[in-house]
Each structure stands twice: as structure tokens, then as C-alpha cells.
Design a protein around this motif. Structure first.
Motif, PDB file in Angstrom:
ATOM      1  N   UNK A  87      46.212  65.392  78.335  1.00  0.00           N
ATOM      2  CA  UNK A  87      47.409  65.349  79.162  1.00  0.00           C
ATOM      3  C   UNK A  87      48.672  65.320  78.334  1.00  0.00           C
ATOM      4  N   UNK A  88      48.625  64.628  77.198  1.00  0.00           N
ATOM      5  CA  UNK A  88      49.770  64.579  76.301  1.00  0.00           C
ATOM      6  C   UNK A  88      50.077  65.957  75.744  1.00  0.00           C
ATOM      7  N   UNK A  89      49.030  66.709  75.378  1.00  0.00           N
ATOM      8  CA  UNK A  89      49.227  68.053  74.849  1.00  0.00           C
ATOM      9  C   UNK A  89      49.890  68.960  75.881  1.00  0.00           C
ATOM     10  N   UNK A  90      49.420  68.882  77.129  1.00  0.00           N
ATOM     11  CA  UNK A  90      50.029  69.683  78.193  1.00  0.00           C
ATOM     12  C   UNK A  90      51.495  69.311  78.380  1.00  0.00           C
ATOM     13  N   UNK A  91      51.779  68.012  78.344  1.00  0.00           N
ATOM     14  CA  UNK A  91      53.159  67.564  78.536  1.00  0.00           C
ATOM     15  C   UNK A  91      54.035  67.909  77.338  1.00  0.00           C
ATOM     16  N   UNK A  92      53.464  67.911  76.151  1.00  0.00           N
ATOM     17  CA  UNK A  92      54.236  68.317  74.968  1.00  0.00           C
ATOM     18  C   UNK A  92      54.653  69.778  75.077  1.00  0.00           C
ATOM     19  N   UNK A  93      53.751  70.627  75.578  1.00  0.00           N
ATOM     20  CA  UNK A  93      54.107  72.028  75.805  1.00  0.00           C
ATOM     21  C   UNK A  93      55.175  72.149  76.886  1.00  0.00           C
ATOM     22  N   UNK A  94      54.962  71.428  77.999  1.00  0.00           N
ATOM     23  CA  UNK A  94      55.914  71.499  79.108  1.00  0.00           C
ATOM     24  C   UNK A  94      57.283  71.012  78.662  1.00  0.00           C
ATOM     25  N   UNK A  95      57.297  69.934  77.868  1.00  0.00           N
ATOM     26  CA  UNK A  95      58.562  69.396  77.374  1.00  0.00           C
ATOM     27  C   UNK A  95      59.290  70.422  76.514  1.00  0.00           C
ATOM     28  N   UNK A  96      58.560  71.069  75.621  1.00  0.00           N
ATOM     29  CA  UNK A  96      59.181  72.098  74.796  1.00  0.00           C
ATOM     30  C   UNK A  96      59.779  73.209  75.633  1.00  0.00           C
ATOM     31  N   UNK A  97      59.059  73.613  76.678  1.00  0.00           N
ATOM     32  CA  UNK A  97      59.558  74.665  77.558  1.00  0.00           C
ATOM     33  C   UNK A  97      60.793  74.251  78.327  1.00  0.00           C
TER      34      UNK A  97
END
Length: 240
Positions: A96-106
Motif C-alpha cells: 500500500x505504501x508503494x502504491x501511495x508513493x506512486x500516487x503522491x509523485x503523480x
């Protein structure tokens, strides 16, 4: 645009976010084109590392990946071999952290706090990122900043800002608006948004206006290049 044209300017040392979950929703064809193109020293952000002879596994086999940031890598023996023999850098991130790290970057968010991983090696550091040939640790993960909110400890995680994104969609119109099919959406949307240049592999390209605007999962504003390769084998990771 062909896959070869789409990846021709990916340089050595590029940071690439890749969509997919296991073998579902993975841009296999464009990954093969990148393997043929030969860019090396890559940093890859992906939920998993493919399998030995398919998906990201072929980039590992050709030693084009320097570092991989992933949440699950258990189905790739070549990955294990390279990591334990000091040939590959690995950063583990909770799913979940990895998904949110991508979303945050976007979304342009440089970092965020989450309780996930507090009190573990994710937060405390010291986990082997890379081994030496003799099995000693060459690079260890660093401790992460912590802060308490509402009586609960959290750790600071950085957003992912990739140079390129490579994703797989079901359909796209000529403006790049994408529709995913079922669970194949998975990491593809956040991966798409966090890359400066997004390459989408699709099964069909339709005219503008043919897709229902209410069914668009990824707006074309995020998409730079569209590849529609010939049909190929869709592998199943596990049959039950």
C-alpha cells in the motif's frame, strides 16, 4: 507508434515505474522492446519483479536493472540469485505504501506520513539493500523520519518521481484516454501518473469519442505514447 519507437530514448540510468500485479496487467511487449533496446543501470519501481522468463524478469536476466523498489519478489529465482550475490540493489516497500508513493509523485506530493512499517526494519533501517560478493552488507537502508499524530507513530515516506512510466491498458482512444479491464488496473494508474513520460501498451486503439467519458480510468493528459502490439500469449502465474 511501435514499441521500439516508444522506448528508443530511454537512457541508461533511467528511473522507470512499471504497472502490473504478478502477471496481470503487465506491459510485456514494451518490456521486451526495452530489453532489446539495451538501456542499463535502470531503477525500476514495480509491485513485483515478474518471473524468471517473463515480464521484468527478462530485464533482470539481461542485467539491465541496477535497483528495484518492490513489495513482493518471491516468484523470481534470478532476482534472488542476483540480490544475494551482490549484483542487484533492492528496496522493499509495503504494498500500500508503494502504491501511495506512486500516487503522491503523480500528484506532486514530495512525501507523506504513514503508520505502516513503524517499529520494523522499514523504519529502523539497517536492512540490506545490496550485498558484497562475500555476503557482507554493501549498502544498508537508512532509518526514516518519524512523527506522532493523534497518539500514533508514523514514518515519512517519499513520493516516487520517475523519468518514464510503462503501463498496460485494455483500450485507449487516440488522445490517450485509457480503460482497464477488471483487476488489470492494479498499479497501472498510479504508475502512469508518477512518470514524466508515460508509455501505455494497449490491446485496442479506438477513435476519440468512442469511449464513455464516465468509464475512463486514466485521462489522456497523463499519456504521452501509445503502443498497440500484435496479440501475444497471456500467461497465468498460478492455476488453481
Amino acid at each position: 507508434m511501435t514499441g521500439a519507437e516508444a522506448v528508443k530514448d530511454i537512457p541508461a540510468g533511467a528511473k522507470i515505474a512499471v504497472g502490473g500485479f504478478g502477471l496481470c496487467g503487465t506491459p510485456f511487449s514494451v518490456i521486451q522492446d526495452l530489453q532489446k533496446q539495451g538501456a542499463s543501470g535502470l531503477t525500476v519501481y514495480s509491485n513485483n519483479a515478474g518471473v524468471d522468463d517473463w515480464g521484468l524478469g527478462i530485464l533482470l536476466r539481461s542485467h539491465q536493472v541496477k535497483r528495484i523498489v518492490a513489495s513482493y519478489v518471491g516468484e523470481n529465482k534470478e532476482f534472488e540469485r542476483q540480490y544475494l550475490h551482490g549484483e542487484l540493489e533492492v528496496e522493499f516497500s509495503p504494498q500500500g505504501t508503494l502504491a501511495e508513493r506512486m500516487r503522491a509523485g503523480g500528484a506532486g506530493v514530495p512525501a507523506f506520513y504513514t503508520a505502516t512499517g513503524y517499529g520494523t526494519a522499514i523504519q529502523e533501517g539497517g536492512f540490506p539493500v545490496k550485498f558484497n560478493k562475500d555476503g557482507t552488507v554493501a549498502i544498508a537502508s537508512e532509518p526514516k523520519e518519524t512523527r506522532q499524530f493523534n497518539g500514533r507513530w508514523n514514518i515519512l515516506e517519499k513520493g516516487i518521481f520517475a523519468d518514464f512510466s510503462i503501463i498496460k491498458a485494455w483500450k485507449a482512444d487516440k488522445s490517450g484516454n485509457c480503460v482497464f479491464r477488471g483487476t488489470a488496473r492494479n498499479f497501472n494508474v498510479p504508475a502512469a501518473t508518477c512518470g514524466k513520460t508515460c508509455i501505455v501498451e494497449v490491446e485496442e486503439i479506438v477513435e476519440n469519442g468512442q469511449l464513455d467519458p464516465n468509464q475512463i480510468h486514466l485521462p489522456g493528459v497523463y499519456v504521452n505514447r501509445i503502443v498497440c502490439p500484435p496479440a501475444y500469449e497471456k500467461r497465468i502465474e498460478f492455476r488453481t
